[in-house]
Design an enzyme around this catalytic site. Sequence first.
Site, PDB file in Angstrom:
ATOM      1  N   SER A   1      44.699  41.963  32.768  1.00  0.00           N
ATOM      2  CA  SER A   1      44.225  40.582  32.697  1.00  0.00           C
ATOM      3  C   SER A   1      45.397  39.657  32.978  1.00  0.00           C
ATOM      4  O   SER A   1      46.533  39.949  32.584  1.00  0.00           O
ATOM      5  CB  SER A   1      43.689  40.308  31.289  1.00  0.00           C
ATOM      6  N   SER A   2      45.103  38.556  33.641  1.00  0.00           N
ATOM      7  CA  SER A   2      46.176  37.575  33.899  1.00  0.00           C
ATOM      8  C   SER A   2      46.766  37.088  32.582  1.00  0.00           C
ATOM      9  O   SER A   2      47.954  36.789  32.491  1.00  0.00           O
ATOM     10  CB  SER A   2      45.620  36.391  34.691  1.00  0.00           C
TER      11      SER A   2
ATOM     12  N   GLN B   1      35.489  26.025  33.180  1.00  0.00           N
ATOM     13  CA  GLN B   1      35.118  27.212  32.410  1.00  0.00           C
ATOM     14  C   GLN B   1      36.034  27.469  31.234  1.00  0.00           C
ATOM     15  O   GLN B   1      35.889  28.465  30.528  1.00  0.00           O
ATOM     16  CB  GLN B   1      35.012  28.433  33.320  1.00  0.00           C
TER      17      GLN B   1
ATOM     18  N   LYS C   1      35.444  44.164  34.030  1.00  0.00           N
ATOM     19  CA  LYS C   1      36.244  43.607  32.931  1.00  0.00           C
ATOM     20  C   LYS C   1      35.472  42.444  32.288  1.00  0.00           C
ATOM     21  O   LYS C   1      35.466  42.281  31.076  1.00  0.00           O
ATOM     22  CB  LYS C   1      37.579  43.130  33.498  1.00  0.00           C
ATOM     23  N   ASP C   2      34.858  41.618  33.141  1.00  0.00           N
ATOM     24  CA  ASP C   2      34.085  40.466  32.663  1.00  0.00           C
ATOM     25  C   ASP C   2      32.606  40.805  32.820  1.00  0.00           C
ATOM     26  O   ASP C   2      31.913  40.272  33.682  1.00  0.00           O
ATOM     27  CB  ASP C   2      34.475  39.223  33.461  1.00  0.00           C
TER      28      ASP C   2
ATOM     29  N   HIS D   1      42.446  42.766  40.267  1.00  0.00           N
ATOM     30  CA  HIS D   1      42.025  41.967  41.424  1.00  0.00           C
ATOM     31  C   HIS D   1      42.154  42.781  42.717  1.00  0.00           C
ATOM     32  O   HIS D   1      41.272  42.749  43.583  1.00  0.00           O
ATOM     33  CB  HIS D   1      42.907  40.720  41.560  1.00  0.00           C
TER      34      HIS D   1
ATOM     35  N   GLN E   1      29.930  38.151  32.591  1.00  0.00           N
ATOM     36  CA  GLN E   1      30.043  37.211  33.713  1.00  0.00           C
ATOM     37  C   GLN E   1      29.279  37.729  34.937  1.00  0.00           C
ATOM     38  O   GLN E   1      28.682  36.952  35.684  1.00  0.00           O
ATOM     39  CB  GLN E   1      31.524  37.012  34.050  1.00  0.00           C
TER      40      GLN E   1
ATOM     41  N   MET F   1      41.105  33.558  39.778  1.00  0.00           N
ATOM     42  CA  MET F   1      41.868  32.415  39.298  1.00  0.00           C
ATOM     43  C   MET F   1      43.371  32.668  39.493  1.00  0.00           C
ATOM     44  O   MET F   1      44.206  32.012  38.858  1.00  0.00           O
ATOM     45  CB  MET F   1      41.543  32.139  37.827  1.00  0.00           C
ATOM     46  N   GLY F   2      43.714  33.624  40.348  1.00  0.00           N
ATOM     47  CA  GLY F   2      45.125  33.864  40.649  1.00  0.00           C
ATOM     48  C   GLY F   2      45.835  34.673  39.583  1.00  0.00           C
ATOM     49  O   GLY F   2      45.193  35.304  38.747  1.00  0.00           O
TER      50      GLY F   2
HETATM   51  P1  AMP Z   1      39.912  36.186  37.135  1.00  0.00           P
HETATM   52  O1  AMP Z   1      41.050  35.887  38.057  1.00  0.00           O
HETATM   53  O2  AMP Z   1      40.329  36.601  35.769  1.00  0.00           O
HETATM   54  O3  AMP Z   1      38.862  35.095  37.146  1.00  0.00           O
HETATM   55  O4  AMP Z   1      39.188  37.474  37.724  1.00  0.00           O
HETATM   56  C1  AMP Z   1      38.726  37.514  39.049  1.00  0.00           C
HETATM   57  C2  AMP Z   1      37.891  38.754  39.236  1.00  0.00           C
HETATM   58  O5  AMP Z   1      38.692  39.915  38.983  1.00  0.00           O
HETATM   59  C3  AMP Z   1      36.701  38.823  38.270  1.00  0.00           C
HETATM   60  O6  AMP Z   1      35.581  39.365  38.954  1.00  0.00           O
HETATM   61  C4  AMP Z   1      37.198  39.769  37.215  1.00  0.00           C
HETATM   62  O7  AMP Z   1      36.172  40.458  36.536  1.00  0.00           O
HETATM   63  C5  AMP Z   1      38.037  40.716  38.027  1.00  0.00           C
HETATM   64  N1  AMP Z   1      39.004  41.408  37.164  1.00  0.00           N
HETATM   65  C6  AMP Z   1      39.887  40.831  36.313  1.00  0.00           C
HETATM   66  N2  AMP Z   1      40.559  41.777  35.625  1.00  0.00           N
HETATM   67  C7  AMP Z   1      40.073  42.965  36.039  1.00  0.00           C
HETATM   68  C8  AMP Z   1      40.337  44.338  35.690  1.00  0.00           C
HETATM   69  N3  AMP Z   1      41.253  44.658  34.774  1.00  0.00           N
HETATM   70  N4  AMP Z   1      39.642  45.307  36.319  1.00  0.00           N
HETATM   71  C9  AMP Z   1      38.698  44.984  37.240  1.00  0.00           C
HETATM   72  N5  AMP Z   1      38.399  43.727  37.618  1.00  0.00           N
HETATM   73  C10 AMP Z   1      39.070  42.729  37.025  1.00  0.00           C
END
Ligand code: AMP
Length: 280
Positions: free
Chosen positions: A187-188, A61, A151-152, A37, A155, A30-31
């Site tokens: 985390s974003s 979501q 992290k998720d 990421h 999910q 999600m950027g």
């Molecule tokens: P998001 O942009 O938050 O939807 O995350 C995109 C992908 O990056 C998802 O598969 C997340 O689980 C992964 N991700 C986000 N934060 C982390 C992190 N701290 N360590 C590893 N993977 C991450």
Amino acid sequence: MILFKKTGDFKKYLGLLSEKKLSVGFVPTMGALHEGHVSLMKLSKEQNDITVVSIFVNPLQFNDRKDFDKYPVSLESDIVILEALNIDILFHPEEKEIYPHGDSVAKKFNLGSLESVLEGASRPGHFQGVARVMDILLHIVQPQQLYLGQKDFQQIKVIQRLIDLENLVIRVIAAPLIREASGLAMSSRNERLDPASRKKAALIYKNLVEIKNNAHRRSFQELRDIAIRNLEIEGFKIDYLVLANRETLEELKAFDKKIPAILLIAVHLGEIRLIDNLFI
Ligand code: AMP
């Protein structure tokens, strides 16, 4: 890097690639990209001929409208990161490209108990939204490998279930959780924490580690109570702090050496909701 905004153009290009029999790795995001990421993208680069990254803040979501409105967006700096990593393709669609018929959840996915525990219980509709967007993205990109972050954790289970339900031939690569130097899970949403809260947020991981380190001498319930007290004193609101079976996510009441387990936590710090987890 080639940037596609239109599904039609993107699919045409992917069609050409598939004729060349190139393997495709896909990293959906999600950027507001960070090192978490980046770790997924590096893995995909190592393991595939072509790496596709998507940036799409999926409205379906977000069970909390305010969270969606305030979700950080930083496309320009994201593109700098992607270029530096030599990512082949960025798919950055507008909402109408993904949901041309509107965003009502037309298709219901049978996610079983995943939808009623932990994040599923706390965020009604969240995983249906995740499944819906991933169903659409996976049918567009048709990758051989899909990169998801631990992290998720829940999910990953949801998306694996979707892949099974849809009979897709996609290998899921689950990559380790990346942390800041303080221990805070990247985390974003961390960008929305003010400096004092960001410092405080490191206590989440610290308390998980305390539970893990003391697992051989005290009961889970005792350690859980202590962690919750520690966090509440500091102003955290605890959504859940659970010990679960790492395979099924079934809640465990006590440590059991024979069962691979995971601690999962969700808290609110001011307006921001944060999640973390740790294997036991
Ligand atoms: P998001 O942009 O938050 O939807 O995350 C995109 C992908 O990056 C998802 O598969 C997340 O689980 C992964 N991700 C986000 N934060 C982390 C992190 N701290 N360590 C590893 N993977 C991450």
